[in-house]
Design a protein around this motif. Sequence first.
Motif, mmCIF file in Angstrom:
data_model
loop_
_atom_site.group_PDB
_atom_site.id
_atom_site.type_symbol
_atom_site.label_atom_id
_atom_site.label_comp_id
_atom_site.label_asym_id
_atom_site.label_seq_id
_atom_site.Cartn_x
_atom_site.Cartn_y
_atom_site.Cartn_z
ATOM 1 N N ASP A 66 0.810 -1.216 0.000
ATOM 2 C CA ASP A 66 0.000 0.000 0.000
ATOM 3 C C ASP A 66 0.844 1.267 0.000
ATOM 4 O OD1 ASP A 66 -2.433 -1.458 0.090
ATOM 5 O OD2 ASP A 66 -2.145 -1.765 2.242
ATOM 6 N N GLY A 67 2.158 1.097 -0.123
ATOM 7 C CA GLY A 67 3.046 2.252 -0.169
ATOM 8 C C GLY A 67 3.472 2.775 1.187
ATOM 9 N N LYS A 68 3.134 2.061 2.242
ATOM 10 C CA LYS A 68 3.515 2.482 3.588
ATOM 11 C C LYS A 68 4.930 2.004 3.901
ATOM 12 C CE LYS A 68 2.382 1.735 8.465
ATOM 13 N NZ LYS A 68 1.541 0.970 9.416
ATOM 14 N N PRO A 69 5.817 2.909 4.343
ATOM 15 C CA PRO A 69 7.180 2.485 4.665
ATOM 16 C C PRO A 69 7.219 1.622 5.926
ATOM 17 C CG PRO A 69 6.899 4.813 5.187
ATOM 18 C CD PRO A 69 5.649 4.372 4.499
ATOM 19 N N VAL A 70 8.003 0.577 5.864
ATOM 20 C CA VAL A 70 8.194 -0.335 6.991
ATOM 21 C C VAL A 70 9.691 -0.440 7.238
ATOM 22 C CG1 VAL A 70 7.873 -2.692 7.833
ATOM 23 C CG2 VAL A 70 6.111 -1.632 6.398
ATOM 24 N N SER A 71 10.123 -0.154 8.451
ATOM 25 C CA SER A 71 11.560 -0.185 8.744
ATOM 26 C C SER A 71 11.908 -1.393 9.603
ATOM 27 C CB SER A 71 11.993 1.098 9.462
ATOM 28 O OG SER A 71 11.614 1.081 10.818
ATOM 29 N N SER A 72 13.110 -1.914 9.366
ATOM 30 C CA SER A 72 13.579 -3.041 10.172
ATOM 31 C C SER A 72 13.695 -2.641 11.633
ATOM 32 C CB SER A 72 14.932 -3.533 9.640
ATOM 33 O OG SER A 72 15.884 -2.477 9.614
ATOM 34 N N ALA A 77 11.822 -3.542 17.107
ATOM 35 C CA ALA A 77 11.415 -2.958 18.388
ATOM 36 C C ALA A 77 10.260 -3.746 19.008
ATOM 37 C CB ALA A 77 11.017 -1.496 18.203
ATOM 38 N N LYS A 78 9.532 -4.485 18.161
ATOM 39 C CA LYS A 78 8.399 -5.283 18.638
ATOM 40 C C LYS A 78 8.823 -6.671 19.113
ATOM 41 C CE LYS A 78 5.460 -3.171 15.071
ATOM 42 N NZ LYS A 78 4.680 -3.460 13.830
ATOM 43 N N GLY A 79 10.022 -7.121 18.671
ATOM 44 C CA GLY A 79 10.470 -8.472 19.009
ATOM 45 C C GLY A 79 11.236 -9.079 17.850
ATOM 46 N N ALA A 80 11.367 -10.392 17.875
ATOM 47 C CA ALA A 80 12.105 -11.091 16.820
ATOM 48 C C ALA A 80 11.395 -10.936 15.471
ATOM 49 C CB ALA A 80 12.257 -12.567 17.168
ATOM 50 N N LEU A 81 12.164 -11.100 14.414
ATOM 51 C CA LEU A 81 11.640 -10.913 13.057
ATOM 52 C C LEU A 81 12.014 -12.096 12.180
ATOM 53 C CD1 LEU A 81 10.391 -9.156 10.782
ATOM 54 C CD2 LEU A 81 12.649 -8.081 10.522
ATOM 55 N N ILE A 108 4.315 -18.500 14.899
ATOM 56 C CA ILE A 108 5.323 -17.440 14.923
ATOM 57 C C ILE A 108 4.847 -16.282 15.788
ATOM 58 C CG2 ILE A 108 6.482 -15.709 13.478
ATOM 59 C CD1 ILE A 108 6.442 -17.851 11.212
ATOM 60 N N SER A 109 3.600 -15.874 15.585
ATOM 61 C CA SER A 109 3.027 -14.759 16.349
ATOM 62 C C SER A 109 2.953 -15.087 17.833
ATOM 63 C CB SER A 109 1.643 -14.402 15.821
ATOM 64 O OG SER A 109 1.710 -13.998 14.463
ATOM 65 N N ALA A 110 2.641 -16.347 18.148
ATOM 66 C CA ALA A 110 2.528 -16.764 19.547
ATOM 67 C C ALA A 110 3.853 -16.632 20.287
ATOM 68 C CB ALA A 110 2.028 -18.205 19.635
ATOM 69 N N ARG A 111 4.935 -16.613 19.531
ATOM 70 C CA ARG A 111 6.264 -16.463 20.117
ATOM 71 C C ARG A 111 6.734 -15.013 20.100
ATOM 72 N NH1 ARG A 111 5.328 -21.439 18.526
ATOM 73 N NH2 ARG A 111 6.478 -23.202 19.452
ATOM 74 N N GLY A 112 5.803 -14.094 19.841
ATOM 75 C CA GLY A 112 6.116 -12.675 19.894
ATOM 76 C C GLY A 112 6.917 -12.152 18.715
ATOM 77 N N ALA A 113 6.932 -12.888 17.616
ATOM 78 C CA ALA A 113 7.726 -12.505 16.447
ATOM 79 C C ALA A 113 6.837 -11.975 15.324
ATOM 80 C CB ALA A 113 8.548 -13.686 15.943
ATOM 81 N N SER A 114 7.440 -11.169 14.469
ATOM 82 C CA SER A 114 6.777 -10.683 13.255
ATOM 83 C C SER A 114 7.286 -11.476 12.055
ATOM 84 C CB SER A 114 7.083 -9.198 13.041
ATOM 85 O OG SER A 114 6.686 -8.415 14.147
ATOM 86 N N GLY A 192 17.053 -11.502 15.903
ATOM 87 C CA GLY A 192 16.685 -11.157 17.266
ATOM 88 C C GLY A 192 16.417 -9.674 17.390
ATOM 89 N N SER A 193 15.753 -9.284 18.466
ATOM 90 C CA SER A 193 15.419 -7.870 18.656
ATOM 91 C C SER A 193 16.673 -7.003 18.813
ATOM 92 C CB SER A 193 14.506 -7.704 19.876
ATOM 93 O OG SER A 193 15.110 -8.256 21.029
ATOM 94 N N ASP A 194 17.830 -7.635 19.057
ATOM 95 C CA ASP A 194 19.097 -6.900 19.122
ATOM 96 C C ASP A 194 19.708 -6.647 17.749
ATOM 97 O OD1 ASP A 194 19.773 -9.484 18.483
ATOM 98 O OD2 ASP A 194 21.219 -9.765 20.118
ATOM 99 N N GLY A 195 19.010 -7.124 16.686
ATOM 100 C CA GLY A 195 19.501 -6.902 15.331
ATOM 101 C C GLY A 195 20.520 -7.914 14.858
ATOM 102 N N VAL A 196 20.757 -8.952 15.644
ATOM 103 C CA VAL A 196 21.716 -9.993 15.266
ATOM 104 C C VAL A 196 20.963 -11.173 14.647
ATOM 105 C CG1 VAL A 196 23.464 -11.623 16.103
ATOM 106 C CG2 VAL A 196 23.347 -9.301 17.047
ATOM 107 N N ILE A 197 21.469 -11.667 13.532
ATOM 108 C CA ILE A 197 20.838 -12.799 12.850
ATOM 109 C C ILE A 197 21.032 -14.066 13.681
ATOM 110 C CG2 ILE A 197 20.894 -14.242 10.772
ATOM 111 C CD1 ILE A 197 21.901 -11.722 9.252
ATOM 112 N N ALA A 198 19.933 -14.719 14.014
ATOM 113 C CA ALA A 198 19.972 -15.941 14.821
ATOM 114 C C ALA A 198 19.871 -17.195 13.960
ATOM 115 C CB ALA A 198 18.837 -15.924 15.850
#
Length: 228
Positions: A66-72, A77-81, A108-114, A192-198
């Motif tokens: 929809d043209g909305k910007p989404v940032s990593s 900030a919400k949790g794991a990705l 995935i959502s149940a574990r707090g991840a996006s 991870g939410s720290d920005g490190v690839i797990a």
Amino acid sequence: MCAAALQDKLDAFKADFEAGRLAFKPTKDRLEAMHRATTELIASGQAQSAKKAGDVVPEFVLNDPDGKPVSSRELLAKGALVMSFYRGVWCPYCNLELQALQAALPEISARGASLVAISPQTAANSRKSQRDNQLGFPILSDVGSEVANAFGIRFALPDYLVEVYRSFGNNLPAINDDPSWVLPMPARYVIGSDGVIAYAEINPDYTQRPDPSELLPVLDRLRTSKAA
């Protein structure tokens, strides 16, 4: 639960396609060209030099359909990705993977991840992907596969494979609104939410995809370590 048989579905589709049992019947020469391209991409070793577990994720801002910007940064900030790089709406293997990820989305959502998918295709094609595959997660537009390049997974199609794709009606410059014939290698990351690839899984053979169930123990570990 996530689909436990993603690779079985991919293998079945590949068998039907190569045996000419589908509406589109590839010639022997075209099949050989496709196999050659995969073999050459594997031999290049590019997958081994891509971003891997332990690396810091390259930051990005991409638009959703929809043209909305989404940032990593906002996502983390919400949790794991969980991120899936995929080739586009035209790729049946990619669509099977998207469907498997959608089936795994509640876990995935149940574990707090996006969960997000990333593709070089246009927003209109991403909307079609979301609609056709009934996705409850966004597809982000990676114009020119620039973010894929930052992860080390962008590659240029060899000329002989470009001709095969043209014969299939897969005109990537039109699909991606980009004159270059580049694609991301299919890849899946957990960050991870720290920005490190797990977790990182990159496969230059697009017919091979890990099952989404592999992601769940990684997300559990991240959640446990964050709570500790």
